[in-house]
Write a protein that holds these residues in place. Structure first.
Motif, PDB file in Angstrom:
ATOM      1  N   GLY A  38       5.710  -8.116  -9.555  1.00 60.38           N
ATOM      2  CA  GLY A  38       5.802  -7.620 -10.924  1.00 60.38           C
ATOM      3  C   GLY A  38       6.308  -6.203 -11.038  1.00 60.38           C
ATOM      4  O   GLY A  38       5.843  -5.450 -11.894  1.00 60.38           O
ATOM      5  N   SER A  39       7.228  -5.809 -10.171  1.00 52.98           N
ATOM      6  CA  SER A  39       7.769  -4.448 -10.214  1.00 52.98           C
ATOM      7  C   SER A  39       9.264  -4.488  -9.959  1.00 52.98           C
ATOM      8  O   SER A  39       9.752  -5.316  -9.172  1.00 52.98           O
ATOM      9  CB  SER A  39       7.084  -3.564  -9.162  1.00 52.98           C
ATOM     10  OG  SER A  39       7.760  -2.336  -8.987  1.00 52.98           O
ATOM     11  N   ARG A  48      10.762 -13.662  -8.122  1.00 54.00           N
ATOM     12  CA  ARG A  48       9.557 -13.028  -8.674  1.00 54.00           C
ATOM     13  C   ARG A  48       8.288 -13.829  -8.344  1.00 54.00           C
ATOM     14  O   ARG A  48       7.190 -13.276  -8.314  1.00 54.00           O
ATOM     15  CB  ARG A  48       9.691 -12.882 -10.182  1.00 54.00           C
ATOM     16  CG  ARG A  48      10.856 -12.012 -10.642  1.00 54.00           C
ATOM     17  CD  ARG A  48      10.778 -10.584 -10.122  1.00 54.00           C
ATOM     18  NE  ARG A  48      11.523 -10.378  -8.871  1.00 54.00           N
ATOM     19  CZ  ARG A  48      11.702  -9.198  -8.303  1.00 54.00           C
ATOM     20  NH1 ARG A  48      11.174  -8.121  -8.848  1.00 54.00           N
ATOM     21  NH2 ARG A  48      12.386  -9.091  -7.181  1.00 54.00           N
ATOM     22  N   HIS A  49       8.432 -15.110  -8.123  1.00 54.87           N
ATOM     23  CA  HIS A  49       7.313 -15.965  -7.734  1.00 54.87           C
ATOM     24  C   HIS A  49       7.719 -16.688  -6.454  1.00 54.87           C
ATOM     25  O   HIS A  49       8.755 -17.351  -6.428  1.00 54.87           O
ATOM     26  CB  HIS A  49       7.001 -16.987  -8.838  1.00 54.87           C
ATOM     27  CG  HIS A  49       5.950 -17.985  -8.437  1.00 54.87           C
ATOM     28  ND1 HIS A  49       4.600 -17.781  -8.632  1.00 54.87           N
ATOM     29  CD2 HIS A  49       6.050 -19.197  -7.825  1.00 54.87           C
ATOM     30  CE1 HIS A  49       3.925 -18.819  -8.164  1.00 54.87           C
ATOM     31  NE2 HIS A  49       4.769 -19.693  -7.671  1.00 54.87           N
ATOM     32  N   LEU A  50       6.921 -16.553  -5.402  1.00 53.13           N
ATOM     33  CA  LEU A  50       7.294 -17.201  -4.154  1.00 53.13           C
ATOM     34  C   LEU A  50       6.064 -17.510  -3.309  1.00 53.13           C
ATOM     35  O   LEU A  50       5.043 -16.818  -3.382  1.00 53.13           O
ATOM     36  CB  LEU A  50       8.285 -16.360  -3.355  1.00 53.13           C
ATOM     37  CG  LEU A  50       7.848 -15.055  -2.693  1.00 53.13           C
ATOM     38  CD1 LEU A  50       8.933 -14.580  -1.734  1.00 53.13           C
ATOM     39  CD2 LEU A  50       7.570 -13.951  -3.690  1.00 53.13           C
ATOM     40  N   PRO A  51       6.139 -18.569  -2.488  1.00 55.44           N
ATOM     41  CA  PRO A  51       5.041 -18.903  -1.580  1.00 55.44           C
ATOM     42  C   PRO A  51       5.033 -17.939  -0.398  1.00 55.44           C
ATOM     43  O   PRO A  51       6.058 -17.332  -0.064  1.00 55.44           O
ATOM     44  CB  PRO A  51       5.379 -20.319  -1.133  1.00 55.44           C
ATOM     45  CG  PRO A  51       6.871 -20.379  -1.205  1.00 55.44           C
ATOM     46  CD  PRO A  51       7.258 -19.519  -2.379  1.00 55.44           C
ATOM     47  N   LEU A 152      -0.966  -6.058  -5.436  1.00 56.76           N
ATOM     48  CA  LEU A 152       0.102  -5.418  -4.684  1.00 56.76           C
ATOM     49  C   LEU A 152       0.468  -4.115  -5.376  1.00 56.76           C
ATOM     50  O   LEU A 152       0.588  -4.065  -6.612  1.00 56.76           O
ATOM     51  CB  LEU A 152       1.326  -6.322  -4.612  1.00 56.76           C
ATOM     52  CG  LEU A 152       1.167  -7.676  -3.903  1.00 56.76           C
ATOM     53  CD1 LEU A 152       2.406  -8.540  -4.123  1.00 56.76           C
ATOM     54  CD2 LEU A 152       0.939  -7.460  -2.419  1.00 56.76           C
ATOM     55  N   LEU A 153       0.675  -3.048  -4.591  1.00 61.06           N
ATOM     56  CA  LEU A 153       1.075  -1.753  -5.127  1.00 61.06           C
ATOM     57  C   LEU A 153       2.118  -1.128  -4.218  1.00 61.06           C
ATOM     58  O   LEU A 153       2.212  -1.478  -3.028  1.00 61.06           O
ATOM     59  CB  LEU A 153      -0.128  -0.809  -5.269  1.00 61.06           C
ATOM     60  CG  LEU A 153      -1.334  -1.320  -6.075  1.00 61.06           C
ATOM     61  CD1 LEU A 153      -2.422  -1.806  -5.124  1.00 61.06           C
ATOM     62  CD2 LEU A 153      -1.887  -0.239  -6.981  1.00 61.06           C
ATOM     63  N   VAL A 154       2.895  -0.214  -4.743  1.00 60.91           N
ATOM     64  CA  VAL A 154       3.833   0.559  -3.944  1.00 60.91           C
ATOM     65  C   VAL A 154       3.709   2.024  -4.334  1.00 60.91           C
ATOM     66  O   VAL A 154       3.336   2.348  -5.470  1.00 60.91           O
ATOM     67  CB  VAL A 154       5.301   0.085  -4.121  1.00 60.91           C
ATOM     68  CG1 VAL A 154       5.483  -1.330  -3.608  1.00 60.91           C
ATOM     69  CG2 VAL A 154       5.744   0.193  -5.577  1.00 60.91           C
ATOM     70  N   GLY A 155       4.011   2.913  -3.398  1.00 59.98           N
ATOM     71  CA  GLY A 155       3.934   4.341  -3.691  1.00 59.98           C
ATOM     72  C   GLY A 155       4.686   5.156  -2.674  1.00 59.98           C
ATOM     73  O   GLY A 155       4.796   4.763  -1.506  1.00 59.98           O
ATOM     74  N   GLY A 163       1.402  -0.433  -9.729  1.00 62.91           N
ATOM     75  CA  GLY A 163       1.253  -1.867  -9.648  1.00 62.91           C
ATOM     76  C   GLY A 163       2.572  -2.553  -9.325  1.00 62.91           C
ATOM     77  O   GLY A 163       3.613  -2.215  -9.885  1.00 62.91           O
ATOM     78  N   ALA A 164       2.523  -3.537  -8.407  1.00 61.06           N
ATOM     79  CA  ALA A 164       3.751  -4.217  -7.986  1.00 61.06           C
ATOM     80  C   ALA A 164       3.587  -5.731  -7.961  1.00 61.06           C
ATOM     81  O   ALA A 164       4.476  -6.429  -7.485  1.00 61.06           O
ATOM     82  CB  ALA A 164       4.193  -3.715  -6.610  1.00 61.06           C
TER      83      ALA A 164
END
Length: 227
Positions: A38-39, A48-51, A152-155, A163-164
């Motif tokens: 979601g980022s 955007r959606h994956l197994p 999930l996050l990124v920084g 938020g990711a």
């Protein structure tokens, strides 16, 4: 003259041979799950959606009840090949300070290396934080059952975590430790992301290769079907 990566990889080869298993994170549980990205930081080549296939593990193998460095390995299956992302329990909001955790619910995970993309040249670390109910009084692998939800996050090194997306490990795959897949973030890395810093990637590549050689394992099974 022997190069530095080869010198550093020798203990991993010997240690895995003596142990007959991964030198680090020998005990773990493999799951099938899904990721919702979601980022805009994620490369456009990724759905955007994956197994996913993921593995939760104990880094050292201390007795249950004592803190351990916990691990989370995630495999994103992409059209260009798998992307393996490896994380370890760390002090958050810090990025690369490993931190032993007392339970699965209290562990926050971070990649040891950052990633740069073709769109965003700033090195950013991927972090994962447990959500919902997870085992709160143990680091026992036997206590892990799905579904296990995460954020999930990124920084960047100095910026806040953003938020990711979400990750849910839905179903545990009943495999013994020796049959669980090997994850390699240096071999299984798409060309549209750049691990940073580069020199650390070289050291990690040789260390993973030496560990597999020492225990007689083959490279991660990249062609596994994820449903």
């Amino acid at each position: 003259m022997t190069d530095l990566p080869s010198v550093l990889s020798a203990p991993f080869r010997l240690g895995s041979a003596l142990r007959g298993a991964r030198i680090f994170h020998p005990r773990g549980a493999t799951f099938e799950g899904t990721a919702e990205l979601g980022s805009s930081w994620w490369p456009r080549q990724m759905p955007r959606h994956l197994p996913v296939i993921a593995r939760l593990s104990r880094g050292i193998g201390t007795p249950d009840g004592l803190p351990d460095v916990l691990g989370l390995a995630i495999r994103f299956p992409l059209d260009s090949g798998p992307w393996d992302v490896l994380l370890a329990s760390a002090y958050l909001p810090g990025r690369v300070t490993l931190s032993p955790a007392r339970s699965w619910s209290s562990a926050g995970y971070s990649t040891l290396m950052a990633y740069r993309t073709h769109v965003d040249p700033t090195p950013r670390w991927i972090t994962v934080v447990p959500r919902g109910e997870q085992p709160s009084s143990t680091t026992s692998v036997e206590a892990l059952r799905g579904p296990l939800p995460f954020s999930l996050l990124v920084g960047s090194a100095r910026g806040p975590l953003e938020g990711a997306g979400t990750l849910v490990l839905e179903r545990r795959i009943p495999e013994s430790d020796e049959n669980q897949p090997s994850f390699d973030p240096t071999v299984h890395c798409p060309d549209f992301v750049d691990p940073w810093p580069g020199w650390l990637g070289t050291v990690r590549r040789d260390a993973y290769r030496a560990s597999r050689t020492g225990r007689g394992a083959i490279l991660a099974r990249s062609g596994r079907t994820v449903s």
